[in-house]
Design a protein around this motif. Structure first.
Motif, mmCIF file in Angstrom:
data_model
loop_
_atom_site.group_PDB
_atom_site.id
_atom_site.type_symbol
_atom_site.label_atom_id
_atom_site.label_comp_id
_atom_site.label_asym_id
_atom_site.label_seq_id
_atom_site.Cartn_x
_atom_site.Cartn_y
_atom_site.Cartn_z
ATOM 1 N N ALA A 73 2.380 -7.277 -4.956
ATOM 2 C CA ALA A 73 1.662 -6.008 -5.115
ATOM 3 C C ALA A 73 2.114 -4.939 -4.126
ATOM 4 O O ALA A 73 1.815 -3.763 -4.315
ATOM 5 N N GLY A 74 2.806 -5.334 -3.063
ATOM 6 C CA GLY A 74 3.267 -4.365 -2.074
ATOM 7 C C GLY A 74 2.632 -4.543 -0.704
ATOM 8 O O GLY A 74 2.889 -3.742 0.208
ATOM 9 N N LYS A 75 1.836 -5.595 -0.524
ATOM 10 C CA LYS A 75 1.157 -5.806 0.760
ATOM 11 C C LYS A 75 2.154 -6.061 1.898
ATOM 12 O O LYS A 75 2.076 -5.435 2.952
ATOM 13 N N THR A 76 3.083 -7.003 1.679
ATOM 14 C CA THR A 76 4.029 -7.364 2.737
ATOM 15 C C THR A 76 4.912 -6.181 3.111
ATOM 16 O O THR A 76 5.184 -5.944 4.294
ATOM 17 N N THR A 77 5.348 -5.425 2.122
ATOM 18 C CA THR A 77 6.131 -4.220 2.401
ATOM 19 C C THR A 77 5.336 -3.250 3.260
ATOM 20 O O THR A 77 5.863 -2.664 4.222
ATOM 21 N N LEU B 174 -4.233 -3.272 -4.206
ATOM 22 C CA LEU B 174 -2.956 -2.785 -4.729
ATOM 23 C C LEU B 174 -2.561 -3.522 -5.995
ATOM 24 O O LEU B 174 -2.743 -4.735 -6.103
ATOM 25 N N VAL B 175 -2.005 -2.798 -6.935
ATOM 26 C CA VAL B 175 -1.349 -3.362 -8.114
ATOM 27 C C VAL B 175 -0.027 -2.628 -8.281
ATOM 28 O O VAL B 175 0.002 -1.392 -8.385
ATOM 29 N N VAL C 142 -5.552 0.716 -6.783
ATOM 30 C CA VAL C 142 -6.381 0.791 -7.994
ATOM 31 C C VAL C 142 -7.861 0.736 -7.652
ATOM 32 O O VAL C 142 -8.713 0.963 -8.516
ATOM 33 N N LEU C 143 -8.179 0.452 -6.402
ATOM 34 C CA LEU C 143 -9.568 0.392 -5.953
ATOM 35 C C LEU C 143 -9.574 0.576 -4.445
ATOM 36 O O LEU C 143 -8.828 -0.084 -3.723
#
Length: 300
Positions: free
Chosen positions: A38-42, A202-203, A208-209
């Motif tokens: 989803a982009g968390k690690t980035t 994240l999506v 998204v929320l």
């Protein structure tokens, strides 16, 4: 205070993070959630200065991320990042020196944390000789040895039994009281609910929320009613106005309703049942909200 403002990150033509914004105040625990990829690690790596930002800004107390600021950060990664041939002492000294600490100070703080986690006997053991749970304790110590101003915790309870989870929780709460800003990420939504005041979901790199957890749950109108009684007709209960689903568990019935306006309808039905010993209305869980919001985003 950490500020992430309109941050976007590209890998080639792939947009990994898309116009992401959030703030984490001093002494606040913030949830950054999402499925794998989803982009968390980035995002974590950009905050730590390990990746360049394509556009937008990330600041701590108004200053852009630099080497001086990264000394004030702590990062517990989801994957193991320990050098397994080093001893526990060597490993923690290595990380502490990278954070600008003196060896004497590192060893003093290490002894305190080893004692807290009841693993003093492992100080001169190699990392590879430790269990997964004890390796996680050591990795946690490396993340907090410098008493960070901002601490990022990615799946911090991985491999831990309930007793050690509680020990980690107590440390996290202590750091919060001391003013540490904490970003918490986990696939265990019950853990997120226990800690986080605000969150972003994240999506595909896009929020998204977002918002305060209490407000998110308030605006999500669906509720759960937990019921314990005898001889309830499940088929008829499913037909009550506003009932979305009825789940028959071993010890109770859970009725999912579309809003709190339907509580009285369910109560009118249940009050005629025998031996009603429980009728409790609760907000939907974060896990339910997460599944609905993330699922809807993937369908768009």
């Amino acid at each position: 205070m950490l500020k992430v403002e309109h941050v976007t990150k590209y890998y080639g033509e792939n947009k990994a993070v898309d116009d992401l914004s959030f703030t984490v105040k001093d002494g606040e625990i913030f949830g950054l959630l999402g499925v794998n990829g989803a982009g968390k690690t980035t995002t974590f790596r950009m905050i730590n200065g390990l990746l360049d930002i394509s556009s937008g800004t990330i600041t701590i107390d108004g200053q852009p991320i630099n080497y001086d600021l990264t000394n004030k950060l702590g990062f517990l990664t989801e994957e193991r990042s320990l050098l397994t041939k080093l001893t526990v002492k060597e490993q923690v000294i290595f990380y502490g020196i990278l954070k600008g600490m003196e060896e004497k100070e590192i060893v003093e703080k290490l002894d305190e944390w080893l004692n807290y986690f009841h693993i003093t006997e492992y100080k001169d053991r190699k990392i590879k000789e430790l269990s997964k749970g004890n390796q996680q304790k050591v990795q946690f110590i490396t993340a907090i040895i410098n008493e960070p101003k901002l601490l990022i915790l990615d799946e911090p309870f991985s491999g831990l039994d309930p007793i050690n989870v509680q020990m980690f929780m107590d440390v996290i709460k202590k750091l919060k009281k001391q003013g540490t800003s904490i970003i918490f990420s986990s696939h265990r939504m019950e853990h997120v609910e226990m800690f986080c005041e605000k969150l972003v979901v994240l999506v595909k790199g896009k929020s998204v929320l977002s918002g305060e957890l209490k407000q998110i749950k308030k605006e999500y109108r669906k509720k759960n009613i937990h019921i314990v009684c005898d001889e309830v007709d499940i088929t008829k209960l499913q037909k009550v106005s506003g009932v979305l689903e009825v789940i028959q568990n071993e010890n109770e019935i859970v009725v999912k309703i579309s809003s709190d306006e339907n509580v009285s309808d369910v109560f009118d039905f249940i009050k005629n049942c025998k031996n009603v010993t429980k009728f409790a209305v609760e907000d939907a869980t974060l896990n339910e909200i997460f599944l609905e919001k993330v699922g809807a985003s993937y369908e768009e």
